[in-house]
Enzyme design. Structure first.
Site, PDB file in Angstrom:
ATOM      1  N   HIS A   1      44.763  33.712  43.310  1.00  0.00           N
ATOM      2  CA  HIS A   1      43.547  34.225  43.357  1.00  0.00           C
ATOM      3  C   HIS A   1      43.398  35.286  44.536  1.00  0.00           C
ATOM      4  CE1 HIS A   1      39.819  35.166  41.458  1.00  0.00           C
ATOM      5  NE2 HIS A   1      39.418  35.278  42.664  1.00  0.00           N
TER       6      HIS A   1
ATOM      7  N   TYR B   1      42.500  39.743  45.179  1.00  0.00           N
ATOM      8  CA  TYR B   1      41.682  40.568  46.101  1.00  0.00           C
ATOM      9  C   TYR B   1      42.840  41.437  46.858  1.00  0.00           C
ATOM     10  CZ  TYR B   1      38.312  37.533  44.530  1.00  0.00           C
ATOM     11  OH  TYR B   1      36.994  36.904  43.903  1.00  0.00           O
TER      12      TYR B   1
ATOM     13  N   HIS C   1      39.199  39.943  30.848  1.00  0.00           N
ATOM     14  CA  HIS C   1      38.613  40.026  32.388  1.00  0.00           C
ATOM     15  C   HIS C   1      39.531  40.882  33.159  1.00  0.00           C
ATOM     16  CE1 HIS C   1      37.625  38.463  36.107  1.00  0.00           C
ATOM     17  NE2 HIS C   1      38.709  37.930  36.256  1.00  0.00           N
ATOM     18  N   PHE C   2      40.679  40.440  33.219  1.00  0.00           N
ATOM     19  CA  PHE C   2      41.579  41.117  34.133  1.00  0.00           C
ATOM     20  C   PHE C   2      41.978  42.640  33.756  1.00  0.00           C
ATOM     21  CE2 PHE C   2      45.824  40.362  32.553  1.00  0.00           C
ATOM     22  CZ  PHE C   2      45.789  38.987  31.999  1.00  0.00           C
ATOM     23  N   HIS C   3      41.816  42.747  32.492  1.00  0.00           N
ATOM     24  CA  HIS C   3      42.088  44.266  32.073  1.00  0.00           C
ATOM     25  C   HIS C   3      40.976  45.030  32.522  1.00  0.00           C
ATOM     26  CE1 HIS C   3      45.741  42.773  30.278  1.00  0.00           C
ATOM     27  NE2 HIS C   3      46.081  44.086  30.278  1.00  0.00           N
TER      28      HIS C   3
ATOM     29  N   ARG D   1      45.571  33.186  24.589  1.00  0.00           N
ATOM     30  CA  ARG D   1      46.120  34.364  25.392  1.00  0.00           C
ATOM     31  C   ARG D   1      47.749  33.832  25.587  1.00  0.00           C
ATOM     32  NH1 ARG D   1      45.281  33.347  31.804  1.00  0.00           N
ATOM     33  NH2 ARG D   1      46.950  35.016  31.961  1.00  0.00           N
ATOM     34  N   ARG D   2      48.653  34.951  25.998  1.00  0.00           N
ATOM     35  CA  ARG D   2      49.923  34.373  26.158  1.00  0.00           C
ATOM     36  C   ARG D   2      50.611  33.808  25.010  1.00  0.00           C
ATOM     37  NH1 ARG D   2      49.832  31.739  32.076  1.00  0.00           N
ATOM     38  NH2 ARG D   2      50.152  33.654  33.113  1.00  0.00           N
TER      39      ARG D   2
HETATM   40 FE1  HAS Z   1      39.547  37.209  38.194  1.00  0.00          FE
HETATM   41  C1  HAS Z   1      41.604  35.046  36.104  1.00  0.00           C
HETATM   42  C2  HAS Z   1      37.361  34.292  38.446  1.00  0.00           C
HETATM   43  C3  HAS Z   1      37.586  38.911  40.255  1.00  0.00           C
HETATM   44  C4  HAS Z   1      41.908  39.371  38.203  1.00  0.00           C
HETATM   45  N1  HAS Z   1      41.358  37.223  37.088  1.00  0.00           N
HETATM   46  C5  HAS Z   1      41.983  36.180  36.646  1.00  0.00           C
HETATM   47  C6  HAS Z   1      43.291  36.649  36.065  1.00  0.00           C
HETATM   48  C7  HAS Z   1      43.634  37.946  36.910  1.00  0.00           C
HETATM   49  C8  HAS Z   1      42.066  38.100  37.335  1.00  0.00           C
HETATM   50  C9  HAS Z   1      44.711  38.874  36.726  1.00  0.00           C
HETATM   51  O1  HAS Z   1      37.347  31.263  37.861  1.00  0.00           O
HETATM   52  C10 HAS Z   1      44.506  35.948  35.395  1.00  0.00           C
HETATM   53  C11 HAS Z   1      45.164  35.009  36.069  1.00  0.00           C
HETATM   54  C12 HAS Z   1      46.048  34.077  34.832  1.00  0.00           C
HETATM   55  O2  HAS Z   1      47.149  35.030  34.454  1.00  0.00           O
HETATM   56  O3  HAS Z   1      45.869  33.076  34.678  1.00  0.00           O
HETATM   57  N2  HAS Z   1      37.818  36.764  38.838  1.00  0.00           N
HETATM   58  C13 HAS Z   1      37.015  35.553  39.116  1.00  0.00           C
HETATM   59  C14 HAS Z   1      35.864  35.568  40.040  1.00  0.00           C
HETATM   60  C15 HAS Z   1      36.063  36.902  40.406  1.00  0.00           C
HETATM   61  C16 HAS Z   1      37.137  37.573  40.059  1.00  0.00           C
HETATM   62  C17 HAS Z   1      34.781  34.779  40.292  1.00  0.00           C
HETATM   63  N3  HAS Z   1      39.950  38.730  39.112  1.00  0.00           N
HETATM   64  C18 HAS Z   1      38.875  39.223  39.801  1.00  0.00           C
HETATM   65  C19 HAS Z   1      39.090  40.545  40.093  1.00  0.00           C
HETATM   66  C20 HAS Z   1      40.607  40.717  39.617  1.00  0.00           C
HETATM   67  C21 HAS Z   1      40.856  39.586  38.953  1.00  0.00           C
HETATM   68  C22 HAS Z   1      38.481  41.448  41.257  1.00  0.00           C
HETATM   69  C23 HAS Z   1      41.488  41.717  39.952  1.00  0.00           C
HETATM   70  C24 HAS Z   1      41.381  42.734  40.776  1.00  0.00           C
HETATM   71  N4  HAS Z   1      39.417  35.298  37.277  1.00  0.00           N
HETATM   72  C25 HAS Z   1      38.341  34.014  37.655  1.00  0.00           C
HETATM   73  C26 HAS Z   1      38.832  32.864  37.161  1.00  0.00           C
HETATM   74  C27 HAS Z   1      39.971  33.122  36.454  1.00  0.00           C
HETATM   75  C28 HAS Z   1      40.177  34.325  36.682  1.00  0.00           C
HETATM   76  C29 HAS Z   1      38.130  31.582  37.105  1.00  0.00           C
HETATM   77  C30 HAS Z   1      40.681  32.089  35.791  1.00  0.00           C
HETATM   78  C31 HAS Z   1      40.442  31.988  34.349  1.00  0.00           C
HETATM   79  C32 HAS Z   1      41.180  30.803  33.456  1.00  0.00           C
HETATM   80  O4  HAS Z   1      40.619  29.801  32.950  1.00  0.00           O
HETATM   81  O5  HAS Z   1      42.399  31.083  33.375  1.00  0.00           O
HETATM   82  C33 HAS Z   1      35.033  37.334  41.409  1.00  0.00           C
HETATM   83  O6  HAS Z   1      35.528  38.321  42.371  1.00  0.00           O
HETATM   84  C34 HAS Z   1      33.937  38.226  40.787  1.00  0.00           C
HETATM   85  C35 HAS Z   1      32.974  38.574  41.875  1.00  0.00           C
HETATM   86  C36 HAS Z   1      31.581  38.790  41.145  1.00  0.00           C
HETATM   87  C37 HAS Z   1      30.922  39.921  41.305  1.00  0.00           C
HETATM   88  C38 HAS Z   1      29.586  39.991  40.444  1.00  0.00           C
HETATM   89  C39 HAS Z   1      28.497  40.768  41.437  1.00  0.00           C
HETATM   90  C40 HAS Z   1      28.489  42.163  41.626  1.00  0.00           C
HETATM   91  C41 HAS Z   1      28.651  43.168  40.702  1.00  0.00           C
HETATM   92  C42 HAS Z   1      29.057  44.651  41.236  1.00  0.00           C
HETATM   93  C43 HAS Z   1      30.154  45.020  41.538  1.00  0.00           C
HETATM   94  C44 HAS Z   1      30.392  46.396  41.447  1.00  0.00           C
HETATM   95  C45 HAS Z   1      31.278  47.096  42.372  1.00  0.00           C
HETATM   96  C46 HAS Z   1      31.447  48.622  41.920  1.00  0.00           C
HETATM   97  C47 HAS Z   1      31.832  46.910  43.748  1.00  0.00           C
HETATM   98  C48 HAS Z   1      31.178  40.709  42.388  1.00  0.00           C
HETATM   99  C49 HAS Z   1      28.376  42.930  39.372  1.00  0.00           C
HETATM  100  C50 HAS Z   1      30.164  49.684  42.235  1.00  0.00           C
HETATM  101  C51 HAS Z   1      29.562  50.212  40.990  1.00  0.00           C
HETATM  102  C52 HAS Z   1      29.386  51.469  40.880  1.00  0.00           C
HETATM  103  C53 HAS Z   1      29.185  51.970  39.366  1.00  0.00           C
HETATM  104  C54 HAS Z   1      29.252  52.302  42.179  1.00  0.00           C
END
Ligand code: HAS
Length: 568
Positions: free
Chosen positions: A241, A245, A392-394, A457-458
């Site tokens: 995880h 980041y 999600h991760f795409h 998936r996969r």
């Molecule tokens: Fe994720 C699985 C939970 C963020 C990438 N994630 C993955 C996998 C990848 C990945 C590659 O809890 C697959 C891994 C595999 O092969 O099995 N992910 C999260 C959570 C966050 C999160 C809680 N993921 C990312 C980011 C990634 C990424 C960033 C890549 C860069 N993810 C999971 C979980 C799995 C998972 C489980 C496993 C699922 C499973 O069962 O296998 C957090 O960082 C999200 C934080 C939430 C927020 C929401 C509030 C903020 C908002 C605004 C942000 C906007 C911004 C842009 C900063 C941050 C809504 C400004 C916008 C403008 C238009 C100016």
């Protein structure tokens, strides 16, 4: 792009520290080191993109791979090249250029260390790729045991990581040299961010290094009979995880430091940006169990504790969203934007250096909203191992991060090699970003829906022989193939543009945009620059979050009393 570089960009610190080298232009020798990394990254994009196209075609049920390829080999190429190689190489190249740009030219020794890091990683990449391409490592990018690869694959990936550590060392040496020469001054934001990211990467990769060196390599060499699968997966997700980041933070570096300059604005707050990065540093690692909710053998209490940590890691991204919107609105109003959203129209929509990262930012919102679904413990049961997660991760790494990297490459490459980002390149780059946005919307949205309908998936076997359930999702798999094909066209355009700006664009000077702080911004509290303090907090939280689960896993290992011997 005609851009104005003001002398003001030469930060005060350079003059006072007497550092050699013009700040506006990265020294060509450092530029060569950065470009070597960046070109490897885009070779990985092309090859990994071909694999991705084959995958969506197979999953549509309308296409079969040629006999010399198997789906899991293609999926391993896609995941390793895009998830591990494109990201790590681009990040190390971008950070090297950024540290050189704001802290001054690397010394000969620092640059040599940087090249050692590059060659270690590149040799590792070639070793791992050779095993994948000869079908001796069809283990996907997470290489979960009991799937077993040839030991050279694990050695190759280990070298990629060790090489990145060495590259990080060169950046840390330059950063510390600047700090010694500018005692008591707030460090340049871009360099600070690169060092935090390298620290996060080093601590996170310790997990996968232990897994690979003490479990998977001895096992794949036949030195031990079995490994504890649960322990190996837990060590992987200790790393997995924070890996996301490590990908995200360089995109945040561009969003915080470069984008404000491109829109003609200023950095909203140095302190807020540094606090955001320190929060990622201390919260990114103790959340890995949220990838293992469905795994037996881990006490639900610790899964829940790491869920709480996961929800905390949302905060720095919310802070980022706030800071970005503030920067955009302040600038838009300076340019005469009226009403609630009048400022929005004033942003430089025709500038690829802004448009591509912005499309990435917008995609990031649904992407991370899906992350919260993934992390919401019981809710994870609904989506785990379905193509929802792939959707999600795409949106996160494959759009928010990737489009930011591409939008950065279009000015960084010409900056480093003395060429220009021409109007024509800018126009085609905008087209590639819009194509990416369209293709990814179709592909990711259909992945999310198919995932909720249970599509795995996969798995190449996604039609399930026309079963009733598969009938429900097969149309979404076909939509994924449409979206994926559009993405592939975008990749061809992007790689073509990188080739052009790298080797054929007209000679000239292209700006490396670095924004200044908004006048009157609050002074950055020295505590935010205290790496020892935040490092201790990080280690303490990791020890709290992982000690009991790891002891539990080892003590109750299925390997019986010989557990320890077999483990290691
Ligand atoms: Fe994720 C699985 C939970 C963020 C990438 N994630 C993955 C996998 C990848 C990945 C590659 O809890 C697959 C891994 C595999 O092969 O099995 N992910 C999260 C959570 C966050 C999160 C809680 N993921 C990312 C980011 C990634 C990424 C960033 C890549 C860069 N993810 C999971 C979980 C799995 C998972 C489980 C496993 C699922 C499973 O069962 O296998 C957090 O960082 C999200 C934080 C939430 C927020 C929401 C509030 C903020 C908002 C605004 C942000 C906007 C911004 C842009 C900063 C941050 C809504 C400004 C916008 C403008 C238009 C100016």
């Amino acid at each position: 792009m005609t851009t104005t570089t003001t002398s003001k960009e030469t930060t005060q610190s350079t003059v006072s520290s007497g550092l050699k080298g013009k700040l506006e232009q990265v020294d060509r020798r450092d530029g060569k080191l950065a470009l070597a990394h960046i070109y490897v990254a885009f070779i990985a994009l092309l090859l990994g993109g071909i694999a991705g196209l084959l995958q969506v075609l197979v999953r549509s049920g309308q296409f079969e791979l040629p006999s010399f390829l198997n789906y899991y080999q293609v999926l391993t190429v896609h995941g390793v090249l895009l998830g591990l190689v494109l990201t790590t190489f681009f990040i190390m190249g971008f950070q090297a250029a950024g540290v050189s740009r704001v802290c001054g030219t690397f010394t000969e020794k620092q640059r040599q260390i940087g090249w050692i890091g590059f060659w270690l990683s590149t040799v590792g990449l070639v070793l791992a790729a050779a095993m994948v391409l000869t079908n001796k490592a069809s283990v996907l990018y997470t290489f979960y045991a009991p799937l077993q690869a040839h030991w050279v694959f694990y050695l190759g990936l280990a070298l990629v990581i060790v090489g990145s550590w060495v590259s990080s060392l060169a950046q840390a040496m330059k950063f510390n040299e600047w700090r010694r020469a500018n005692k008591g001054q707030a460090t340049p934001l871009l360099a600070f961010m690169a060092i935090v990211n390298n620290l996060l990467w080093f601590v996170a990769t310790l997990g996968v290094a232990v897994e690979v060196l003490f479990q998977l390599i001895p096992w794949s060499m036949g030195l031990v009979e079995r490994v504890d699968v649960l322990l190996s997966k837990t060590l992987f997700w200790y790393f997995g995880h924070p890996l996301v980041y490590f990908w995200l933070l360089p995109a945040y570096m561009v969003w915080y430091v470069v984008i404000p300059k491109i829109i003609g604005g200023k950095i909203f707050s140095d302190a807020l940006a540094k606090l955001t990065f320190m929060l990622f540093l201390i919260l990114s690692v103790p959340v890995g169990l949220h990838h293992q909710f469905t795994e037996p053998g881990i006490d639900p209490l610790w899964k829940f504790i790491q869920t709480i940590f996961t929800m905390f890691v949302i905060v720095p991204s919310l802070m980022t969203a706030f800071s970005l919107f503030a920067t955009f609105e302040l600038r838009g109003r300076e340019l005469g934007g009226k009403g609630v959203f009048g400022w929005f129209k004033k942003l430089p929509w025709n500038d690829c250096r802004f448009l591509l990262p912005f499309i990435g930012m917008v995609a990031f919102i649904p992407g991370v909203a899906g992350g919260i679904v993934n992390a919401s413990y019981q809710l994870n049961e609904l989506v785990h191992n379905t193509v929802w997660v792939t959707g999600h991760f795409h949106l996160t790494v494959a759009t928010a991060v990737a489009l930011t990297f591409f939008g950065t490459a279009f000015w960084l490459i010409p900056h480093l090699n003395g060429r220009k980002l021409t109007k024509r390149v800018n126009g085609l780059a905008n087209a590639s970003g819009i194509l990416w946005g369209i293709g990814m919307t179709i592909m990711s949205a259909s992945m999310h829906v198919a995932g909720l309908l249970g599509a795995p998936r996969r798995s190449a076997y996604s039609t399930y022989g026309g079963s009733a359930q598969a009938e429900e999702w097969i149309s979404y798999q076909v939509a994924q193939a449409v979206g994926g094909s559009i993405l592939f066209v975008a990749i061809l355009v992007i790689v073509g543009l990188v080739l052009y700006v790298g080797f054929f664009a007209p000679k000239g000077q292209e700006e490396f945009p670095i924004a200044e702080l908004v006048p009157g911004a609050a002074k950055t509290p020295p505590a935010l620059e205290n790496f020892k303090l935040w490092g201790v907090i990080m280690i303490a939280i990791i020890i709290f979050a992982y000690t009991i689960p790891i002891i539990d896993i080892i003590a109750n290992s299925q390997l019986g009393s010989k557990g320890f011997n077999n483990l290691w």
